[in-house]
Motif scaffolding. Structure first.
Motif, PDB file in Angstrom:
ATOM      1  N   VAL A   1       0.846  -1.206   0.000  1.00  0.00           N
ATOM      2  CA  VAL A   1       0.000   0.000   0.000  1.00  0.00           C
ATOM      3  C   VAL A   1       0.882   1.257   0.000  1.00  0.00           C
ATOM      4  O   VAL A   1       0.604   2.208  -0.740  1.00  0.00           O
ATOM      5  N   PHE A   2       1.946   1.232   0.794  1.00  0.00           N
ATOM      6  CA  PHE A   2       2.839   2.394   0.797  1.00  0.00           C
ATOM      7  C   PHE A   2       3.511   2.539  -0.583  1.00  0.00           C
ATOM      8  O   PHE A   2       3.639   3.652  -1.100  1.00  0.00           O
ATOM      9  N   GLY A   3       3.927   1.413  -1.167  1.00  0.00           N
ATOM     10  CA  GLY A   3       4.586   1.457  -2.484  1.00  0.00           C
ATOM     11  C   GLY A   3       3.627   1.941  -3.563  1.00  0.00           C
ATOM     12  O   GLY A   3       3.959   2.840  -4.352  1.00  0.00           O
ATOM     13  N   LEU A   4       2.431   1.353  -3.595  1.00  0.00           N
ATOM     14  CA  LEU A   4       1.452   1.767  -4.601  1.00  0.00           C
ATOM     15  C   LEU A   4       0.950   3.182  -4.312  1.00  0.00           C
ATOM     16  O   LEU A   4       0.659   3.948  -5.247  1.00  0.00           O
ATOM     17  N   GLY A   5       0.892   3.542  -3.029  1.00  0.00           N
ATOM     18  CA  GLY A   5       0.508   4.912  -2.660  1.00  0.00           C
ATOM     19  C   GLY A   5       1.511   5.907  -3.201  1.00  0.00           C
ATOM     20  O   GLY A   5       1.146   7.002  -3.650  1.00  0.00           O
ATOM     21  N   SER A   6       2.767   5.523  -3.173  1.00  0.00           N
ATOM     22  CA  SER A   6       3.816   6.384  -3.709  1.00  0.00           C
ATOM     23  C   SER A   6       3.654   6.528  -5.224  1.00  0.00           C
ATOM     24  O   SER A   6       3.720   7.636  -5.768  1.00  0.00           O
ATOM     25  N   ALA A   7       3.426   5.420  -5.899  1.00  0.00           N
ATOM     26  CA  ALA A   7       3.323   5.435  -7.371  1.00  0.00           C
ATOM     27  C   ALA A   7       2.032   6.122  -7.844  1.00  0.00           C
ATOM     28  O   ALA A   7       2.039   6.859  -8.828  1.00  0.00           O
ATOM     29  N   LEU A   8       0.927   5.894  -7.120  1.00  0.00           N
ATOM     30  CA  LEU A   8      -0.369   6.375  -7.616  1.00  0.00           C
ATOM     31  C   LEU A   8      -0.771   7.736  -7.052  1.00  0.00           C
ATOM     32  O   LEU A   8      -1.432   8.517  -7.721  1.00  0.00           O
ATOM     33  N   PHE A   9      -0.378   7.988  -5.778  1.00  0.00           N
ATOM     34  CA  PHE A   9      -0.899   9.193  -5.130  1.00  0.00           C
ATOM     35  C   PHE A   9       0.202  10.161  -4.677  1.00  0.00           C
ATOM     36  O   PHE A   9      -0.082  11.122  -3.973  1.00  0.00           O
ATOM     37  N   GLY A  10       1.440   9.890  -5.048  1.00  0.00           N
ATOM     38  CA  GLY A  10       2.534  10.788  -4.678  1.00  0.00           C
ATOM     39  C   GLY A  10       2.865  10.766  -3.196  1.00  0.00           C
ATOM     40  O   GLY A  10       3.350  11.760  -2.630  1.00  0.00           O
ATOM     41  N   PHE A  11       2.647   9.622  -2.532  1.00  0.00           N
ATOM     42  CA  PHE A  11       2.938   9.498  -1.095  1.00  0.00           C
ATOM     43  C   PHE A  11       4.447   9.481  -0.850  1.00  0.00           C
ATOM     44  O   PHE A  11       5.178   8.788  -1.559  1.00  0.00           O
ATOM     45  N   ARG A  12       4.893  10.259   0.118  1.00  0.00           N
ATOM     46  CA  ARG A  12       6.315  10.263   0.502  1.00  0.00           C
ATOM     47  C   ARG A  12       6.416  10.135   2.022  1.00  0.00           C
ATOM     48  O   ARG A  12       5.592  10.679   2.743  1.00  0.00           O
ATOM     49  N   LEU A  13       7.486   9.463   2.496  1.00  0.00           N
ATOM     50  CA  LEU A  13       7.667   9.314   3.939  1.00  0.00           C
ATOM     51  C   LEU A  13       8.181  10.592   4.593  1.00  0.00           C
ATOM     52  O   LEU A  13       7.836  10.912   5.710  1.00  0.00           O
ATOM     53  N   HIS A  14       9.059  11.310   3.917  1.00  0.00           N
ATOM     54  CA  HIS A  14       9.702  12.537   4.437  1.00  0.00           C
ATOM     55  C   HIS A  14      10.617  12.260   5.630  1.00  0.00           C
ATOM     56  O   HIS A  14      11.749  12.717   5.645  1.00  0.00           O
ATOM     57  N   GLY A  15      10.161  11.557   6.615  1.00  0.00           N
ATOM     58  CA  GLY A  15      10.968  11.316   7.815  1.00  0.00           C
ATOM     59  C   GLY A  15      11.789  10.037   7.710  1.00  0.00           C
ATOM     60  O   GLY A  15      12.063   9.535   6.615  1.00  0.00           O
ATOM     61  N   SER A  16      12.138   9.508   8.879  1.00  0.00           N
ATOM     62  CA  SER A  16      13.046   8.355   8.942  1.00  0.00           C
ATOM     63  C   SER A  16      12.318   7.035   8.654  1.00  0.00           C
ATOM     64  O   SER A  16      11.348   6.707   9.355  1.00  0.00           O
ATOM     65  N   PRO A  17      12.786   6.256   7.649  1.00  0.00           N
ATOM     66  CA  PRO A  17      12.163   4.930   7.411  1.00  0.00           C
ATOM     67  C   PRO A  17      12.230   4.009   8.635  1.00  0.00           C
ATOM     68  O   PRO A  17      11.247   3.320   8.925  1.00  0.00           O
ATOM     69  N   PRO A  18      13.360   3.975   9.393  1.00  0.00           N
ATOM     70  CA  PRO A  18      13.352   3.130  10.601  1.00  0.00           C
ATOM     71  C   PRO A  18      12.264   3.532  11.591  1.00  0.00           C
ATOM     72  O   PRO A  18      11.696   2.673  12.274  1.00  0.00           O
ATOM     73  N   ALA A  19      11.960   4.837  11.659  1.00  0.00           N
ATOM     74  CA  ALA A  19      10.898   5.275  12.576  1.00  0.00           C
ATOM     75  C   ALA A  19       9.555   4.716  12.106  1.00  0.00           C
ATOM     76  O   ALA A  19       8.750   4.225  12.920  1.00  0.00           O
ATOM     77  N   ALA A  20       9.305   4.789  10.795  1.00  0.00           N
ATOM     78  CA  ALA A  20       8.053   4.229  10.252  1.00  0.00           C
ATOM     79  C   ALA A  20       8.015   2.721  10.497  1.00  0.00           C
ATOM     80  O   ALA A  20       6.964   2.156  10.848  1.00  0.00           O
ATOM     81  N   ALA A  21       9.173   2.070  10.336  1.00  0.00           N
ATOM     82  CA  ALA A  21       9.238   0.613  10.546  1.00  0.00           C
ATOM     83  C   ALA A  21       8.943   0.265  12.001  1.00  0.00           C
ATOM     84  O   ALA A  21       8.261  -0.731  12.296  1.00  0.00           O
ATOM     85  N   ALA A  22       9.439   1.101  12.916  1.00  0.00           N
ATOM     86  CA  ALA A  22       9.210   0.845  14.350  1.00  0.00           C
ATOM     87  C   ALA A  22       7.718   0.959  14.676  1.00  0.00           C
ATOM     88  O   ALA A  22       7.176   0.138  15.422  1.00  0.00           O
ATOM     89  N   VAL A  23       7.058   1.980  14.105  1.00  0.00           N
ATOM     90  CA  VAL A  23       5.614   2.141  14.352  1.00  0.00           C
ATOM     91  C   VAL A  23       4.868   0.939  13.768  1.00  0.00           C
ATOM     92  O   VAL A  23       3.978   0.364  14.417  1.00  0.00           O
TER      93      VAL A  23
END
Lengths: 306, 264
Positions: free
Chosen positions: B124-146
């Motif tokens: 969903v995050f990958g397709l969200g990036s491709a289809l809706f321009g979703f970006r994490l902006h912050g730290s990927p490890p932080a997103a992974a921890a959540v």
């Protein structure tokens, strides 16, 4: 001794099912557990497997108390319950591999055991088939193989040949015989009495909550077996005929237990009078396990307990 | 004993992954449902985020993690089916006779839900990036921890729900209600600040709130690991409590039935 059941009681609500069952099965012995439908055979098997606690009494498997140490006891135990229990959406090999791993088998030893039970139950050609794609008989063979995989000291088979074809039945019985020859104790619940003869099993008859008779087939037939006459009518047994208190009616057949079947047949035919033309056949039945069961319980094995 | 227990749990988990691989429909549902709803709600989220002061936001920063979190709750239903069908297939008793403890069965069969959730979030995050321009902006490890904290919470909830519910239908019904409740109150459908005051007051009692708060920190504020420490701690701590409660209840081994589960 591999299985020792001592004074086991079990009731469902107000209805007592087992009222003090005592039973022992030695290594290498096949014991056929006979009883009417609803007599408590499956309850007893479930208690032995540690899946249901008894209200009283105890069960030892390989010397281990099932109630106190169920996990240790189960290491010695294989159970193929009456209901088929296999994973339908994975292959035969995956089914076998899972239960092999759960039993602690690994690597070459796991492969060796899978090959051995697959050979015994003719599953090799089915290894890559999903459980749901197997026929009823093939599923039953896989179901039994899962219980035999870890070479249990005690194997419990609850109605293992229900609904299977002749070839599957023959395969299953051979596998059970081989396992017993290797020293396993086998508890075998069935309605098909001829299978116990094939297995050269000893017999335990469960009736009204207790084991009422225990012995080899020959002993039981010698002691309790009675010859009989089967009188079969073309449609149904005519009303108003009194064949005596021992007569058992099953469909269009009347079974008349007798110590002198020729005389009993003649008397019965004489009793028929005008109904004589409705008789399709008269058969003399030699004493066998079915007549033993009938003589002890007053019922045929396929009947339902009251 | 612990090694043997882990070995049996691992064998069951591996087996469950094989079963999941045979029928990936749960994964399809977990991915398609949020993507569809993102399509409808992203423009509304964009307006709300702009009003909140995120002038460059395109709405996906809230919609993608928020709706992925909400639909991830459905994994509890799938986990329930995975457990209850063992009764429908008559394999539960076989596993017990094979020496597997109830807690090992439940843990071994629910552990693959972590994998299912990881694939869901990645897709969903990958397709969200491709289809809706979703970006994490912050730290990927932080997103992974959540993500990991939320996934553990969901697995623990699955175990607890199975311990509490007597049938698969009970479990599915309850899970559906909780999904809407936790998702709505947690800020998946509208940001928490836009909720009524009573809902804002109870929102922190839901896991969705902490998961979405953690993801928002990463996607909107460009935060790192320290910024998500509180959401991760709350989710992990409550997951431990749920799992302990489930383990205690499972010792009772209540009778289960799988009325809605097809055996063969």
């Amino acid at each position: 001794m591999t299985l020792h059941i001592e004074g086991v009681h079990k009731a469902y609500g107000d209805r007592p099912v087992l009222r003090g069952v005592d039973l022992r099965i030695e290594p290498g012995e096949v014991t056929g557990l006979l009883g009417l439908n609803g007599a408590g055979k499956s309850t007893l098997v479930t208690i032995v497997a540690g899946l249901l606690p008894p209200d009283a009494g105890r069960v030892l498997v390989g010397g281990v108390d099932v109630g106190r140490h169920p996990h240790r006891a189960r290491a010695h135990l294989g159970l193929a319950p009456q209901d088929l229990g296999i994973y339908p959406s994975v292959t035969v090999r995956d089914n076998l591999t899972l239960f092999g791993r759960l039993a602690g088998l690994r690597g070459a030893r796991l492969r060796e055991r899978i090959d051995k039970v697959a050979d015994a139950l003719e599953l090799e050609k089915l290894f890559d088939r999903q459980g749901r794609a197997l026929s009823g008989g093939e599923q039953r063979r896989l179901h039994t193989a899962l219980a035999m995989l870890h070479e249990p000291r005690l194997l419990l088979l609850d109605e293992p040949t229900v609904g299977v074809d002749v070839a599957t039945r023959s395969r299953l019985l051979q596998a059970v015989r081989d396992l017993a020859a290797d020293g396993a104790a086998i508890g075998y619940s069935t309605h098909y009495l001829a299978e116990l003869d094939t297995l050269r099993a000893t017999v335990a008859i469960l009736h009204e909550g207790t084991i009422v008779r225990r012995g080899t087939l020959a002993e039981l037939v010698d002691t309790h077996g009675r010859a009989a006459v089967d009188l079969t009518f073309t449609e149904r047994v005519p009303d108003g005929l009194d064949f005596g208190p021992d007569a058992v009616v099953r469909g269009a057949t009347v079974r008349l237990p007798s110590s002198d079947p020729a005389k009993t047949a003649a008397e019965a035919l004489g009793l028929l009078g005008a109904h004589g033309s409705a008789v399709r056949s008269v058969e003399l039945v030699r004493p066998d396990l079915e007549t033993v069961f009938l003589s002890i319980t007053g019922h045929l094995p396929q009947e339902v307990a009251a | 004993m612990i090694t043997a227990s882990l070995t049996r749990g691992a064998a069951l988990a591996r087996h469950e992954v094989r079963i999941l691989a045979q029928d990936p429909s749960p994964l399809v549902a977990l991915v398609v449902m949020p993507l569809l709803v993102i399509t409808f709600l992203r423009p509304a989220f964009r307006s709300i985020l702009v009003q909140e002061g995120y002038a460059a936001a395109n709405g996906s920063e809230q919609a993608v993690p928020g709706l992925t979190v909400m639909f991830s709750f459905f994994v509890v239903s799938f986990g329930g089916l995975m457990l209850f069908r063992e009764h429908g297939w008559h394999t539960w008793a076989r596993l017990q006779v094979a020496g597997v403890r109830t807690v090992e069965i439940v843990a071994g069969k629910t552990a693959p839900l972590l994998l299912l959730l990881a694939v869901q979030f990645a897709l969903v995050f990958g397709l969200g990036s491709a289809l809706f321009g979703f970006r994490l902006h912050g730290s990927p490890p932080a997103a992974a921890a959540v993500f990991l904290a939320l996934a553990c919470w969901l697995v623990a909830l699955t175990m607890l729900m199975f311990a509490v519910c007597r049938t698969d239908q009970q479990m599915i019904a309850l899970t559906n209600v909780l999904t809407m409740l936790f998702g709505g109150l947690g800020g998946a459908l509208v940001p928490v600040d836009s909720l009524p005051s009573w809902a804002r007051a109870v929102s922190p009692a839901t896991p969705g709130y902490w998961a979405i708060r953690g993801f928002r920190s990463v996607t909107l504020d460009g935060a790192g690991l320290s910024a998500v420490a509180t959401p991760v701690a709350v989710l992990t701590g409550s997951a431990v409590v749920l799992a302990a409660l489930a383990a205690a209840l499972l010792h009772r081994t209540p009778t289960k039935s799988a009325k809605g589960t097809r055996g063969y």
